[in-house]
Scaffold this active site. Structure first.
Site, short mmCIF file in Angstrom:
data_model
loop_
_atom_site.label_atom_id
_atom_site.label_comp_id
_atom_site.label_asym_id
_atom_site.label_seq_id
_atom_site.Cartn_x
_atom_site.Cartn_y
_atom_site.Cartn_z
CB SER A 100 -0.83 -0.05 1.03
OG SER A 100 -0.24 0.12 2.44
CB ALA A 137 1.15 5.50 3.82
CB CYS A 138 2.70 0.36 4.07
SG CYS A 138 1.07 0.31 4.76
CB SER A 139 5.31 0.68 -0.35
OG SER A 139 4.76 -0.32 -0.31
CB ILE A 141 8.26 -0.03 5.83
CG1 ILE A 141 6.82 -0.70 6.10
CG2 ILE A 141 9.36 -1.22 6.04
CD1 ILE A 141 6.61 -0.81 7.78
#
Length: 201
Positions: free
Chosen positions: A75, A77-79, A83
């Site tokens: 997704s 924001a996660c990528s 993270i």
């Protein structure tokens, strides 16, 4: 443009992310009843790399550690920021063992880890929680069928010591992302409590 941001723009075209149909927060906000300091890590299996490779974090985390929960692998924001923010933090080395957990299968998590950290320089391990039992045991799931097709994990970070939660950083609106339309530009701006610079001290 970074490799991860270019990849995200291929997966999530800018026109899709800026459509009026998805402006504002598409995620529900739930009352803050979740894991607390002193709670033990659930004795439940997660998967790493393949469905048969079980990882029990209650057994794995005997000293210092960090569990980072995200709504979905790949997704935006996660990528793009969440993270990578941990991977690039100088303070990561003092965090102990670090795990990223998402309600995804082992193969998806393995592929995501390979994209974000191809040579595994960070040492972060990517674990799947395909049946959501681990996430639910921590009371960190939320209803997100309209976006992801099923319930997903709140965005969080748990600082762990000797098998128990020392500090819990859980986004109050579940994802920490107010508007999908802003994700390719500055998704980290909306991470209120779970960003690396707020957790790794």
């Amino acid at each position: 443009m970074s490799h991860s941001r270019a990849l995200l723009l291929r997966i999530f075209p800018r026109s899709t992310l800026t459509s009026p149909a998805v402006r504002g927060s598409p995620f529900s906000t739930t009352s803050p009843a979740f894991v607390n300091r002193g709670d033990p890590i659930p004795h439940l299996d997660l998967v790493e790399g393949s469905p048969g490779n079980k990882v029990n974090l209650a057994k794995e985390l005997k000293g210092k550690g960090l569990i980072i929960g995200v709504p979905a692998a790949f997704s935006p924001a996660c990528s793009a920021s969440h993270i990578p923010g941990y991977m690039n933090s100088p303070a990561l080395k003092s965090a102990g063992q670090v795990f990223v957990v998402s309600i995804n299968d082992a193969f998806v998590m393995k592929a995501w880890g390979a994209v974000l950290d191809p040579s595994n320089k960070s040492g972060i391990r990517f674990l799947g929680d395909p049946d959501a039992k681990f996430t639910e045991a921590l009371d960190l799931s939320f209803e997100s069928a309209a976006i992801f097709g099923n319930n997903r994990s709140k965005r969080y970070a748990l600082v762990v010591e000797d098998g128990k939660v020392k500090e819990a950083y859980v986004e109050p609106d579940n994802t920490g992302v107010d508007g999908i339309e802003n994700l390719p530009v500055s998704p980290i701006d909306d991470l209120r409590v779970s960003a690396a610079e707020k957790v790794l001290k």
